[in-house]
Design a protein around this motif. Structure first.
Motif, PDB file in Angstrom:
ATOM      1  N   ARG A  98       0.823  -1.209   0.000  1.00  0.00           N
ATOM      2  CA  ARG A  98       0.000   0.000   0.000  1.00  0.00           C
ATOM      3  C   ARG A  98       0.859   1.262   0.000  1.00  0.00           C
ATOM      4  N   ALA A 101       2.517   2.001  -3.331  1.00  0.00           N
ATOM      5  CA  ALA A 101       1.531   2.549  -4.259  1.00  0.00           C
ATOM      6  C   ALA A 101       1.264   4.017  -3.942  1.00  0.00           C
ATOM      7  N   ALA A 102       1.199   4.359  -2.658  1.00  0.00           N
ATOM      8  CA  ALA A 102       0.968   5.748  -2.254  1.00  0.00           C
ATOM      9  C   ALA A 102       2.134   6.632  -2.689  1.00  0.00           C
ATOM     10  N   ALA A 104       4.115   6.162  -5.105  1.00  0.00           N
ATOM     11  CA  ALA A 104       4.167   6.232  -6.569  1.00  0.00           C
ATOM     12  C   ALA A 104       3.126   7.177  -7.150  1.00  0.00           C
ATOM     13  N   SER A 105       2.222   7.692  -6.304  1.00  0.00           N
ATOM     14  CA  SER A 105       1.133   8.531  -6.800  1.00  0.00           C
ATOM     15  C   SER A 105       1.565   9.956  -7.113  1.00  0.00           C
ATOM     16  N   SER A 106       2.781  10.329  -6.694  1.00  0.00           N
ATOM     17  CA  SER A 106       3.263  11.697  -6.927  1.00  0.00           C
ATOM     18  C   SER A 106       4.781  11.694  -6.938  1.00  0.00           C
ATOM     19  N   GLU A 111       3.490  15.577  -1.098  1.00  0.00           N
ATOM     20  CA  GLU A 111       2.307  14.807  -1.497  1.00  0.00           C
ATOM     21  C   GLU A 111       2.526  13.311  -1.314  1.00  0.00           C
ATOM     22  N   GLN A 112       3.748  12.855  -1.490  1.00  0.00           N
ATOM     23  CA  GLN A 112       4.053  11.443  -1.257  1.00  0.00           C
ATOM     24  C   GLN A 112       3.824  11.078   0.210  1.00  0.00           C
ATOM     25  N   ALA A 115       0.147  11.079   1.007  1.00  0.00           N
ATOM     26  CA  ALA A 115      -0.481   9.842   0.524  1.00  0.00           C
ATOM     27  C   ALA A 115      -0.128   8.671   1.426  1.00  0.00           C
TER      28      ALA A 115
END
Length: 235
Positions: A98, A101-102, A104-106, A111-112, A115
């Motif tokens: 999880r 993936a978080a 990798a979202s930014s 922001e990482q 997330a």
């Protein structure tokens, strides 16, 4: 006809069922549970933790829940803690999935980390039993160094992110601890219904964790730019 195990013309006969007067008795090989005793015991333990918490059951109860004899688990687990360690490792693996993936979202570290904090709260809510086993079971990392290694793997994924906020390794570690501690505390607040009314929802607490992470990154960035001092951890 009466069957017995033995050799007939050099061929081993293994009997899996016996027909006595029209009644068939199915036999399962000793030490298995539909071919997957380990998984059956883990699922039984998860159900018990969900009902009673990580301290509220015995290995014998897990065996009864799984429908196996009390001697069955020792092929896989030396004791109750060994069963919980296996589940804690699954908890760490799910967290790592999880959190990666978080991250990798930014590409922005603030922001990482936001997330990550949100994913932390969601993991605690969606995988309550695994969360409780991982963090509240009191498992001894000295006896089970694989747990310490699993925790270090999470640290190794996250430190490069905080190191982009501040080049000082101690300050980067301090930021990671602060963000993680805030997310952990908010996750527990949500679990224990400690927040009032509309604030005690998963979506609201996730958003709060994300905002807190951003605020902590902002503070760390400001401290770095002004040459502020940080308390160094023991090496």
């Amino acid at each position: 006809m009466f069957w017995r195990s033995g050799k007939v013309n050099g061929i081993h006969l293994v009997v899996n069922s016996v027909n006595l007067k029209g009644v068939t008795v199915n036999r399962r090989p000793s030490g298995t549970h539909h071919g997957d005793l380990r998984n059956a015991l883990e699922q039984a333990a998860l159900a018990l933790v969900t009902e009673r918490g990580p301290h509220g059951f015995t290995l014998a109860e897990a065996c009864r829940r799984a429908g196996v004899s009390v001697s069955a688990p020792y092929k896989h687990f030396a004791d109750r803690d060994a069963l919980l360690v296996s589940l804690a490792l699954k908890g760490y693996q799910e967290q790592q999935r999880r959190y990666r993936a978080a991250l990798a979202s930014s590409t922005d570290p603030a922001e990482q980390l936001a997330a990550f904090a949100s994913a932390y709260v969601r993991f605690a809510a969606e995988e309550r039993a695994l969360f409780d086993i991982t963090f509240l079971a009191g498992l001894d990392k000295g006896r089970h160094p694989e747990l310490a290694a699993a925790g270090s793997a999470l640290h190794d994924d996250l430190m490069p992110v905080t190191s982009r906020v501040t080049a000082d390794p101690d300050a980067a570690f301090d930021l990671l601890v602060r963000v993680s501690a805030a997310a952990h505390g908010l996750a527990l607040f949500l679990q224990q219904d400690m927040l009032p009314g509309a604030w005690n929802t998963l979506a609201t607490v996730e958003a709060q964790a994300a905002r807190t992470a951003r605020d902590l990154v902002g503070h760390a960035t400001e401290t770095t730019s002004t040459g502020g001092r940080h308390v160094h951890r023991d090496r």
